[in-house]
Design a protein around this motif. Sequence first.
Motif, PDB file in Angstrom:
ATOM      1  N   ALA A 177       6.328 -11.753  -3.586  1.00  0.00           N
ATOM      2  CA  ALA A 177       6.070 -10.895  -4.742  1.00  0.00           C
ATOM      3  C   ALA A 177       4.911 -11.433  -5.565  1.00  0.00           C
ATOM      4  O   ALA A 177       4.084 -10.677  -6.077  1.00  0.00           O
ATOM      5  N   LEU A 220       1.419  -4.779  -9.160  1.00  0.00           N
ATOM      6  CA  LEU A 220       2.820  -5.173  -9.276  1.00  0.00           C
ATOM      7  C   LEU A 220       3.123  -5.430 -10.742  1.00  0.00           C
ATOM      8  O   LEU A 220       2.478  -6.259 -11.384  1.00  0.00           O
ATOM      9  N   TYR A 272       9.257  -7.913 -10.778  1.00  0.00           N
ATOM     10  CA  TYR A 272      10.119  -8.094  -9.608  1.00  0.00           C
ATOM     11  C   TYR A 272      11.343  -8.893 -10.031  1.00  0.00           C
ATOM     12  O   TYR A 272      11.280  -9.743 -10.919  1.00  0.00           O
ATOM     13  N   LEU A 292      11.075  -4.310  -6.581  1.00  0.00           N
ATOM     14  CA  LEU A 292       9.673  -4.415  -6.981  1.00  0.00           C
ATOM     15  C   LEU A 292       9.344  -3.216  -7.861  1.00  0.00           C
ATOM     16  O   LEU A 292       9.680  -2.080  -7.513  1.00  0.00           O
ATOM     17  N   GLN A 310       6.152  -1.223  -9.251  1.00  0.00           N
ATOM     18  CA  GLN A 310       4.715  -1.122  -9.040  1.00  0.00           C
ATOM     19  C   GLN A 310       4.114   0.069  -9.774  1.00  0.00           C
ATOM     20  O   GLN A 310       4.819   1.033 -10.124  1.00  0.00           O
TER      21      GLN A 310
END
Length: 358
Positions: free
Chosen positions: A89, A104, A107, A116, A118
């Motif tokens: 990650a 990103l 996480y 995750l 995003q």
Amino acid sequence: MNRFFQKITNSQQSILQQTQLGQMCGSKQLFRDRYEILQILGRGGFGITFLAKNTLLPGNPLCVIKQLCPKVTNPQSWQRACMRFEKEARTLGQLGSHSQIPMLLDYFQVNGEFFLIQEYVPGLTLAREVRETGPKSEASVKQFLQDLLPVLQYLHKHRVIHRDIKPQNLLRCEYDGRIVLIDFGAVKEQLVDLCENSINQPANTNFIGTRGFAPPEQFSLRPVYASDIYALGVTCIYMLTAKSPLEFEYEANTGEISWQKEVNISYSFAQILGKMVKIALNDRFKSADEVMKALGNQSYLTTLASCLTTQKSTHKLDHKSITQHQNSHENPNVYLPPVARTASAIRKWRGRLKSTKS
């Protein structure tokens, strides 16, 4: 009910019933006290993707929540899974500073599942684009390569192999038309490798990629940077033909796709695509740099060929104009582009060769 909550399929209905985020979908219940789940975006072998909005930030920006569901059977494997997930990650977080890779945002792991968060990029995948508008032209595919090859260059510089390049993982942003590469296989590969090993499954279950787009070395669990080049080449063939690689016949001796008769493109571009999808690693382009150089050389040769082309003039030139045109090739004070100078030199060489033979 919100405007994103659309008619769903039977499989999606099953997701809604079986997962925590699915049960929240379309309701006002918040995940982690901030994310409102709007709809299912997709489901793969290792998890589910949802569209959500962050209710705590101004403007309630949209985001994508990817839920990865490893089945780990013992505490030691779970601890290793957590460490690998965090490592991968962080890698995605570093890559997300590129405009063609979704950023990103967060996480974490909750109740044995990894998540995750995003950036959401609105637009259509190339797969859907081709389905709706049909095959692309040679010029369009060349432009696509010029847009995406620098992204591969960036990934490989950071020692990341995407592992799953295909039309479904390439998105054209509806705001500015840029091509965005999504759904990295790195996190999934690390997790599935660990989880499968924890239950003593055969190694061939660890494959990450898509049949038809992944080259042989990837099936052997030895992906290299050139594996992404192969997948990108097959993606170009899909764009030119609107055919999945599994729809083509394959060469009996080499195992390579028989695609050449399905396209109408220049010989030089066909040579480039052919080298991108070679089965043997020694015959394939090794890097994005090599493909970019080949495309650049092709552009130069095309320009040079047009300079060498001789056509009858559509209008008459007087003697003075002809003399000035001829002198411009001899006069050092008259600037000529490098391609024109090279073409002029070749014409003179051909003239001398012809006079020698006569």
